[in-house]
Design a protein around this motif. Structure first.
Motif, PDB file in Angstrom:
ATOM      1  N   ARG A  87     -13.393   5.953   1.226  1.00 34.18           N
ATOM      2  CA  ARG A  87     -11.971   5.811   1.578  1.00 34.18           C
ATOM      3  C   ARG A  87     -11.151   6.770   0.737  1.00 34.18           C
ATOM      4  N   GLU A  88     -10.243   7.468   1.397  1.00 39.38           N
ATOM      5  CA  GLU A  88      -9.283   8.333   0.709  1.00 39.38           C
ATOM      6  C   GLU A  88      -8.050   8.464   1.600  1.00 39.38           C
ATOM      7  N   LEU A  89      -6.905   8.625   0.956  1.00 36.45           N
ATOM      8  CA  LEU A  89      -5.692   8.801   1.742  1.00 36.45           C
ATOM      9  C   LEU A  89      -4.639   9.529   0.918  1.00 36.45           C
ATOM     10  N   SER A  90      -3.708  10.094   1.629  1.00 36.51           N
ATOM     11  CA  SER A  90      -2.532  10.710   1.006  1.00 36.51           C
ATOM     12  C   SER A  90      -1.354   9.774   1.242  1.00 36.51           C
ATOM     13  N   TYR A  91      -0.739   9.314   0.160  1.00 34.06           N
ATOM     14  CA  TYR A  91       0.385   8.375   0.272  1.00 34.06           C
ATOM     15  C   TYR A  91       1.671   9.165   0.478  1.00 34.06           C
ATOM     16  N   LEU A  92       2.400   8.860   1.545  1.00 36.21           N
ATOM     17  CA  LEU A  92       3.657   9.527   1.869  1.00 36.21           C
ATOM     18  C   LEU A  92       4.827   8.589   1.615  1.00 36.21           C
ATOM     19  N   ALA A  93       5.930   9.146   1.178  1.00 31.76           N
ATOM     20  CA  ALA A  93       7.125   8.344   0.915  1.00 31.76           C
ATOM     21  C   ALA A  93       7.631   7.704   2.205  1.00 31.76           C
ATOM     22  N   GLU A  94       7.903   6.409   2.138  1.00 31.62           N
ATOM     23  CA  GLU A  94       8.397   5.674   3.304  1.00 31.62           C
ATOM     24  C   GLU A  94       9.900   5.478   3.271  1.00 31.62           C
ATOM     25  N   THR A  95      10.527   5.860   2.149  1.00 28.40           N
ATOM     26  CA  THR A  95      11.979   5.740   2.044  1.00 28.40           C
ATOM     27  C   THR A  95      12.503   6.899   1.198  1.00 28.40           C
ATOM     28  N   ALA A  96      13.751   7.259   1.422  1.00 24.50           N
ATOM     29  CA  ALA A  96      14.362   8.362   0.662  1.00 24.50           C
ATOM     30  C   ALA A  96      14.995   7.815  -0.616  1.00 24.50           C
ATOM     31  N   GLY A  97      15.018   8.639  -1.654  1.00 24.40           N
ATOM     32  CA  GLY A  97      15.652   8.229  -2.902  1.00 24.40           C
ATOM     33  C   GLY A  97      15.049   8.957  -4.089  1.00 24.40           C
ATOM     34  N   ARG A  98      15.598   8.659  -5.267  1.00 20.33           N
ATOM     35  CA  ARG A  98      15.142   9.320  -6.481  1.00 20.33           C
ATOM     36  C   ARG A  98      14.104   8.454  -7.184  1.00 20.33           C
ATOM     37  N   VAL A  99      13.052   9.096  -7.695  1.00 13.55           N
ATOM     38  CA  VAL A  99      11.999   8.370  -8.409  1.00 13.55           C
ATOM     39  C   VAL A  99      12.552   7.965  -9.780  1.00 13.55           C
ATOM     40  N   THR A 100      12.707   6.663  -9.987  1.00 16.31           N
ATOM     41  CA  THR A 100      13.265   6.176 -11.251  1.00 16.31           C
ATOM     42  C   THR A 100      12.193   5.831 -12.272  1.00 16.31           C
ATOM     43  N   LYS A 101      10.992   5.537 -11.789  1.00 16.10           N
ATOM     44  CA  LYS A 101       9.913   5.192 -12.719  1.00 16.10           C
ATOM     45  C   LYS A 101       8.582   5.591 -12.087  1.00 16.10           C
ATOM     46  N   LEU A 102       7.733   6.245 -12.888  1.00 14.69           N
ATOM     47  CA  LEU A 102       6.399   6.657 -12.438  1.00 14.69           C
ATOM     48  C   LEU A 102       5.382   5.964 -13.340  1.00 14.69           C
ATOM     49  N   LEU A 103       4.539   5.116 -12.767  1.00 13.86           N
ATOM     50  CA  LEU A 103       3.668   4.241 -13.540  1.00 13.86           C
ATOM     51  C   LEU A 103       2.235   4.743 -13.666  1.00 13.86           C
ATOM     52  N   VAL A 104       1.876   5.822 -12.970  1.00 11.77           N
ATOM     53  CA  VAL A 104       0.493   6.317 -13.014  1.00 11.77           C
ATOM     54  C   VAL A 104       0.508   7.834 -13.211  1.00 11.77           C
ATOM     55  N   ASP A 105      -0.656   8.344 -13.549  1.00 12.46           N
ATOM     56  CA  ASP A 105      -0.841   9.783 -13.680  1.00 12.46           C
ATOM     57  C   ASP A 105      -2.148  10.146 -12.992  1.00 12.46           C
ATOM     58  N   GLU A 106      -2.432  11.440 -12.892  1.00 16.54           N
ATOM     59  CA  GLU A 106      -3.684  11.852 -12.286  1.00 16.54           C
ATOM     60  C   GLU A 106      -4.851  11.300 -13.098  1.00 16.54           C
ATOM     61  N   GLY A 107      -5.815  10.712 -12.393  1.00 20.24           N
ATOM     62  CA  GLY A 107      -6.963  10.098 -13.050  1.00 20.24           C
ATOM     63  C   GLY A 107      -6.802   8.611 -13.293  1.00 20.24           C
ATOM     64  N   SER A 108      -5.600   8.061 -13.070  1.00 25.56           N
ATOM     65  CA  SER A 108      -5.388   6.626 -13.275  1.00 25.56           C
ATOM     66  C   SER A 108      -6.161   5.816 -12.236  1.00 25.56           C
ATOM     67  N   VAL A 109      -6.768   4.735 -12.690  1.00 28.91           N
ATOM     68  CA  VAL A 109      -7.470   3.809 -11.796  1.00 28.91           C
ATOM     69  C   VAL A 109      -6.478   2.749 -11.345  1.00 28.91           C
ATOM     70  N   VAL A 110      -6.363   2.538 -10.045  1.00 28.75           N
ATOM     71  CA  VAL A 110      -5.396   1.578  -9.512  1.00 28.75           C
ATOM     72  C   VAL A 110      -6.103   0.573  -8.620  1.00 28.75           C
ATOM     73  N   ARG A 111      -5.485  -0.592  -8.504  1.00 32.52           N
ATOM     74  CA  ARG A 111      -5.970  -1.641  -7.610  1.00 32.52           C
ATOM     75  C   ARG A 111      -5.043  -1.742  -6.407  1.00 32.52           C
ATOM     76  N   GLN A 112      -5.581  -2.196  -5.314  1.00 26.08           N
ATOM     77  CA  GLN A 112      -4.771  -2.350  -4.114  1.00 26.08           C
ATOM     78  C   GLN A 112      -3.617  -3.312  -4.381  1.00 26.08           C
ATOM     79  N   GLY A 113      -2.388  -2.897  -4.030  1.00 25.44           N
ATOM     80  CA  GLY A 113      -1.207  -3.718  -4.247  1.00 25.44           C
ATOM     81  C   GLY A 113      -0.544  -3.512  -5.587  1.00 25.44           C
TER      82      GLY A 113
END
Length: 356
Positions: A70-96
Motif C-alpha cells: 500500500r502506498e498513496l500520495s495525500y492531497l490537501a482536501e481544504t485550503a488554508g495555511r499549515v499551522t502545525k506539522l507533526l511529522v517529518d520524512e521517515g516518521s512512522v505513522v498509524r492510520q488515523g
C-alpha cells in the motif's frame, strides 16, 4: 563423302560410350544398394532408455523488484495555511494519527453560523408541526419549514466536514516517504502533502513464461530471497496471476512478502522468487535425442523384443536435454535414444551394453 563417314563413326562411337557409361553407373548403384542390404542384415546397435515415471518438481527462478503493498500520495482536501506539522520524512505513522493542522479559523466561524441557523430552523419546524395539528398553518407551510431545516442540516454537516479536514490524519499506517510542505505554507485544495508507504508487507512483481505460469495458483507459498540479505529466506504468497501475457508470452505475477524484524526489505530492492510446484505429479521424461528428426516430429522408436517399432507420442515441456511425454509411452517401454538414423519399421536391433 569421307566427311560423312567420319562424322557417322564419331556419332556411333559417342553413343556407344554413353551407353557403356550408363551401364557402368547402373551396376555401381546396384552394387551400393546390395552393400547396404547386406550391411543391414545384421542386428543394428542402438542406445536405449527404460521408460519410468519420476517426481519432476523442477523449480524455477524469477527476478523482480519489491514494491509496497500500500502506498498513496495525500492531497490537501481544504485550503488554508499549515499551522502545525507533526511529522517529518521517515516518521512512522498509524492510520488515523494526526500529522498536520491547517488554519481553520474561518471554517470554524462558518460552522458556528451553520449550527446557529440549524438550531433556529429546528425550532421553526417544530413550531409549524405543532401549529399544523391545530390547523394554524397549512400543509405547504409545514413542508416548507421541514425543507428549510433539512437544507440547513446538510450545510451544517458540510461545514463540519471542512473543519474536520483541517485536522490532517494519516489515511493508512506506514512511513512518511516524502514531505512536500512546510509549516506556514499556504495550501490549495489538491496540493500534494505527503507520500506514505506501508512496507510492513511488500509485494514482489515478476514475469513468468507461459510454460511455467500454468503450474502456479493464487495462495501458493513461494520462497523469496534478496541480494541485501542473501542468508535470509522470506515467505511470499501469490496474490495475483495475470490473465493475459505480453508479446513475449510472459505473465505478470505478484506475491505478498512479509518483512522480518532486523532484516527489513525496502521498496525498490531486487528480489528473487523460488517457485516449486508442491503438487508435481510423477511424469515421463525421455532424452531429446530419442525423437526422429527432432521433437516436433513427435515420433520415436521403441524396442519390441529385438525389433524397432515407430511410436507416435505427444511431447510437452522441454527441460535441458529431457522432454516430457504426455501421451504415447507407458512405464516399462524401452525407447531408442541413439541409432535411429539406420532404422526402419521392423528393423532388428540390439541394445548396446546389454540394456533392454
Amino acid at each position: 563423302m569421307k566427311k560423312f563417314i567420319i562424322w557417322g563413326l564419331v556419332t556411333i562411337g559417342a553413343v556407344v560410350l554413353i551407353m557403356w557409361k550408363l551401364g557402368a553407373n547402373k551396376k555401381a548403384n546396384e552394387a551400393k544398394t546390395e552393400f547396404v542390404k547386406q550391411s543391414n542384415i545384421g542386428d543394428i546397435p542402438v542406445l536405449v532408455q527404460k521408460v519410468s515415471r519420476n517426481d519432476f518438481s523442477q523449480g524455477f527462478l524469477a527476478n523482480g523488484n519489491f514494491e509496497p503493498v500500500r502506498e498513496l500520495s495525500y492531497l490537501a482536501e481544504t485550503a488554508g495555511r499549515v499551522t502545525k506539522l507533526l511529522v517529518d520524512e521517515g516518521s512512522v505513522v498509524r492510520q488515523g494519527q494526526p500529522i498536520a493542522y491547517i488554519d481553520g479559523q474561518l471554517l470554524n466561524t462558518d460552522l458556528e453560523s451553520a449550527k446557529a441557523n440549524l438550531n433556529q430552523l429546528k425550532v421553526d419546524k417544530e413550531r409549524y408541526e405543532s401549529a399544523f395539528q391545530t390547523g394554524g398553518v397549512t400543509q405547504k407551510q409545514m413542508d416548507d419549514a421541514r425543507l428549510q431545516y433539512d437544507i440547513a442540516k446538510t450545510r451544517y454537516e458540510a461545514a463540519s466536514r471542512r473543519v474536520s479536514d483541517t485536522y490532517v490524519k494519516a489515511p493508512i499506517s506506514g512511513i512518511i516517504n516524502k514531505k512536500y510542505i512546510e509549516q506556514g505554507a499556504y495550501l490549495s485544495v489538491g496540493n500534494k502533502m505527503f507520500d506514505i508507504v506501508d512496507v510492513s508487507r511488500l509485494k514482489l512483481a515478476v514475469s513468468v513464461p507461459e510454460g511455467q505460469v500454468v503450474t502456479l495458483k493464487t495462495g501458493q507459498k513461494v520462497q523469496v530471497t534478496s541480494n541485501v540479505f542473501p542468508e535470509t529466506q522470506y515467505e511470499g504468497t501469490i496474490t495475483f496471476i495475470a490473465a493475459k501475457g505480453d508479446n513475449s508470452l510472459n505473465y505478470p505475477v505478484e506475491m505478498e512478502v512479509r518483512n522480518i524484524d532486523g532484516k527489513d526489505l525496502k521498496a525498490g530492492m531486487y528480489g528473487t522468487a523460488h517457485f516449486v510446484d508442491p503438487n508435481a505429479a510423477k511424469t515421463i521424461f525421455i532424452a531429446r535425442t530419442a525423437f526422429v528428426g527432432g521433437v516436433n516430429s513427435n515420433t520415436v522408436y521403441i524396442m519390441d523384443g529385438n525389433v524397432a517399432r515407430k511410436r507416435k507420442v505427444v511431447a510437452g515441456r522441454i527441460v535441458g536435454d529431457q522432454v516430457e511425454i504426455r501421451e504415447g509411452l507407458n512405464e516399462g517401454d524401452t525407447v531408442i535414444t541413439s541409432g535411429q538414423i539406420n532404422l526402419t519399421e521392423g528393423a532388428v536391433v540390439v541394445a548396446q551394453n546389454g540394456k533392454k
